[in-house]
Design an enzyme around this catalytic site. Structure first.
Site, PDB file in Angstrom:
ATOM      1  N   LYS A 253       0.853  -1.192   0.000  1.00 14.21           N
ATOM      2  CA  LYS A 253       0.000   0.000   0.000  1.00 14.21           C
ATOM      3  C   LYS A 253       0.888   1.240   0.000  1.00 14.21           C
ATOM      4  CE  LYS A 253      -3.928   2.335   1.195  1.00 14.21           C
ATOM      5  NZ  LYS A 253      -4.534   2.587  -0.140  1.00 14.21           N
TER       6      LYS A 253
ATOM      7  N   GLU B 202      12.651  -0.113   6.780  1.00 18.88           N
ATOM      8  CA  GLU B 202      13.947  -0.763   6.549  1.00 18.88           C
ATOM      9  C   GLU B 202      14.713  -0.751   7.846  1.00 18.88           C
ATOM     10  OE1 GLU B 202      16.271   1.196   3.479  1.00 18.88           O
ATOM     11  OE2 GLU B 202      14.573   1.083   2.099  1.00 18.88           O
TER      12      GLU B 202
ATOM     13  N   ARG C 123      24.172  -0.064  10.366  1.00 17.78           N
ATOM     14  CA  ARG C 123      25.428   0.709  10.454  1.00 17.78           C
ATOM     15  C   ARG C 123      25.238   1.918  11.367  1.00 17.78           C
ATOM     16  NH1 ARG C 123      22.592   2.448   5.848  1.00 17.78           N
ATOM     17  NH2 ARG C 123      22.026   4.630   6.092  1.00 17.78           N
TER      18      ARG C 123
HETATM   19  C1  MV4 Z   1       7.107   4.108   0.872  1.00 12.37           C
HETATM   20  C2  MV4 Z   1       6.421   5.330   0.728  1.00 12.37           C
HETATM   21  C3  MV4 Z   1       5.047   5.300   0.795  1.00 12.37           C
HETATM   22  N1  MV4 Z   1       4.406   4.140   0.981  1.00 12.37           N
HETATM   23  N2  MV4 Z   1       6.407   2.979   1.062  1.00 12.37           N
HETATM   24  C4  MV4 Z   1      11.518   5.756   0.101  1.00 12.37           C
HETATM   25  C5  MV4 Z   1      12.797   5.199   0.569  1.00 12.37           C
HETATM   26  C6  MV4 Z   1      12.538   3.787   0.822  1.00 12.37           C
HETATM   27  N3  MV4 Z   1      13.243   3.388   1.999  1.00 12.37           N
HETATM   28  C7  MV4 Z   1      11.078   3.675   0.996  1.00 12.37           C
HETATM   29  N4  MV4 Z   1      10.495   4.927   0.588  1.00 12.37           N
HETATM   30  C8  MV4 Z   1       9.165   5.133   0.624  1.00 12.37           C
HETATM   31  N5  MV4 Z   1       8.431   4.028   0.843  1.00 12.37           N
HETATM   32  C9  MV4 Z   1       5.092   3.006   1.110  1.00 12.37           C
HETATM   33  N6  MV4 Z   1       4.418   1.873   1.287  1.00 12.37           N
HETATM   34  C10 MV4 Z   1       7.168   6.473   0.533  1.00 12.37           C
HETATM   35  C11 MV4 Z   1       8.550   6.391   0.476  1.00 12.37           C
HETATM   36  C12 MV4 Z   1       9.238   7.626   0.260  1.00 12.37           C
HETATM   37  C13 MV4 Z   1      10.051   8.180   1.231  1.00 12.37           C
HETATM   38  C14 MV4 Z   1      10.280   7.547   2.450  1.00 12.37           C
HETATM   39  C15 MV4 Z   1      11.084   8.097   3.401  1.00 12.37           C
HETATM   40  C16 MV4 Z   1      11.673   9.314   3.157  1.00 12.37           C
HETATM   41  C17 MV4 Z   1      11.491   9.971   1.969  1.00 12.37           C
HETATM   42  C18 MV4 Z   1      10.688   9.418   0.996  1.00 12.37           C
HETATM   43  C19 MV4 Z   1      10.481  10.082  -0.201  1.00 12.37           C
HETATM   44  C20 MV4 Z   1       9.687   9.535  -1.140  1.00 12.37           C
HETATM   45  C21 MV4 Z   1       9.068   8.303  -0.926  1.00 12.37           C
END
Ligand code: MV4
Length: 447
Positions: free
Chosen positions: A201, A288, A292
């Site tokens: 989602k 995640e 580190r």
């Molecule tokens: C997402 C999300 C919205 N919904 N997952 C970006 C980095 C990666 N670790 C996962 N990310 C995202 N996953 C779901 N289900 C939006 C992001 C995301 C984001 C997350 C953290 C910090 C900045 C971001 C910028 C764009 C999208």
């Protein structure tokens, strides 16, 4: 305790690690590429070994070169810092086989958390909330559409070998699924050599809030509260702070407990970060785990008044942690000063720093490897300094940050300082009103 640590890194983090080693009475070995001959980490370490030409793959990323330096200097531990080999399970394994302590978790742990589907699956088993989705790799578009209809569009496609935002795609409608899956698979194969993808989602306008944890060899895990890292551009963090302006005691309790559960169930050893997405309703989801020390660890150090590198080294040496979880006593904020031009599409701006005057004074910390006359090489990360301020409240912290930014002088190259000055004036930022998409709409025209 270790007698000698080799630091398999460069820049400010290499210096940061050397400082703690000195305070702990541990000898240090710096490694450097020919582009970093004049770097301060080379000067401040007890010994230094040149490991190759400027190119990272032939120097800081070369396992044989690093191991040769370990061999000739007789180091008994390796600190990988962040980036480069810090989350390379093969490197941790080579260290283990050679009998030198890799300061970080075991190779199997790094591998487990590096594969995002395995990491997510591990968290589900531990009872940590995750974003609803395919629960495993996607087989075909048909089954992905079934899941997407169940959880509701929009959904996001991610690569299991990805992380840090690489190779993600948002899908709004069932009709767009097949094409996007194929493209995501191709991209994942090309970037990571692994075409495994999964769907979950899409959380709208989330905050990125991460919990710092530390685990010792007895299996004890504690948390050191959160950092809010929502101010990012293209998955590069620009500002981090603690506590999060969005945090409540109740939410910290819940997120902290989840992060500890995550660490305990995998018997996590070392410092680690559990990253969460937090939505408007303060529901949070595991995203995640970073195995580190992170760039932004200083923010936590300032609010809990503890040296995280020291804790990391102690745990690696088999010394167990004392006490329980730590709650922020102050407010701290870090801005990343990069050699980039924010007004020219953030283009890298390497070159010679003609004059350099760091901000100073009460509540101001600057972690940097640069100085007047230093040339920023074009080969590596563009971050040249971290400016960290701390004060009793967020408001005072921002005021101090503005004072410190005004005091900073860097001439000869472009930096992100003017951007940070504009951000500190922004009403929404000051009110704590922001999410990970904040910078997409931020007005960078100079007023
Ligand atoms: C997402 C999300 C919205 N919904 N997952 C970006 C980095 C990666 N670790 C996962 N990310 C995202 N996953 C779901 N289900 C939006 C992001 C995301 C984001 C997350 C953290 C910090 C900045 C971001 C910028 C764009 C999208």
């Amino acid at each position: 305790m270790f007698g000698k640590i080799l630091i398999a890194n460069r820049g400010e983090i290499a210096l940061r690690i050397i400082r703690t080693c000195k305070e702990m009475g541990i000898k240090t070995v710096a490694v450097y590429s020919t582009a970093d001959r004049d770097s301060l980490h080379v000067r401040f370490a007890d010994e230094a070994v040149c490991i190759g030409p400027p190119s990272s793959t032939e120097s800081y990323l070369s396992i044989p070169k690093i191991m040769a330096a370990v061999e000739i200097t007789n180091a008994d531990a390796v600190h990988p810092g962040y980036g480069f080999l810090a989350e390379n399970a093969d490197f941790a394994e080579v260290c283990q086989e050679y009998g030198v302590k890799f300061i970080g978790p075991a190779p199997e742990m790094i591998r487990k958390m590096g594969d995002k589907v395995t990491a997510k699956d591990t968290m589900i088993k531990a009872g940590v909330p995750v974003v609803p989705g395919t629960g495993g790799l996607v087989k075909d578009a048909k089954s992905a559409i079934v899941v997407a209809k169940e959880i509701g569009f929009p959904v996001i496609i991610k690569a299991t070998a990805g992380g840090g935002g690489k190779g993600m795609r948002i899908v709004e409608r069932a009709e767009d699924m097949k094409e996007n899956l194929e493209l995501a698979q191709k991209e994942a194969k090309a970037s990571f050599g692994n075409d495994g993808i999964y769907v979950e989602k899409f959380i709208e306008e989330p905050r990125h809030i991460e919990i710092q944890i530390i685990g010792d060899q007895s299996g004890k895990v504690i948390h050191l509260s959160e950092r809010d890292c929502s101010i990012q551009r293209r998955h590069q963090k620009l500002v981090e702070e603690s506590p999060s302006p969005f945090m409540t005691d109740e939410l910290r309790e819940r997120m902290g407990a989840a992060a500890i559960k995550a660490g305990e169930c995998i018997k996590y050893e070392g410092v680690g970060t559990v990253e969460f997405l937090v939505d408007k309703n303060r529901d949070f989801y595991f995203m995640e785990m970073n195995t580190r020390i992170q760039v932004e660890h200083c923010v936590t150090e300032e609010v809990i008044d503890h040296d995280l590198i020291k804790e990391q080294i102690k745990v690696a040496a088999g010394i167990n942690i004392e006490g329980g979880n730590r709650i922020p006593m102050m407010h701290a904020m870090e801005v990343r000063i990069n050699a980039e031009d924010p007004f020219n599409d953030w283009r890298p701006s390497p070159g010679k720093i003609n004059s350099f005057h760091s901000a100073k004074g009460h509540g101001v910390r600057v972690d940097t490897h640069v100085y007047a006359g230093y040339s920023v090489p074009p080969y590596y990360d563009s971050m040249i300094a971290k400016l960290i301020c701390r004060a009793q409240t967020r408001e005072e912290c921002i005021t101090k940050m503005q004072r410190a930014l005004d005091e900073f002088i860097i001439e000869g190259i472009k930096t992100t300082i003017p951007f940070h000055k504009m951000l500190m004036k922004d009403e929404d930022f000051r009110a704590g009103n922001f999410h990970t998409g904040f910078l997409n709409t931020f007005d960078l025209t100079e007023k």
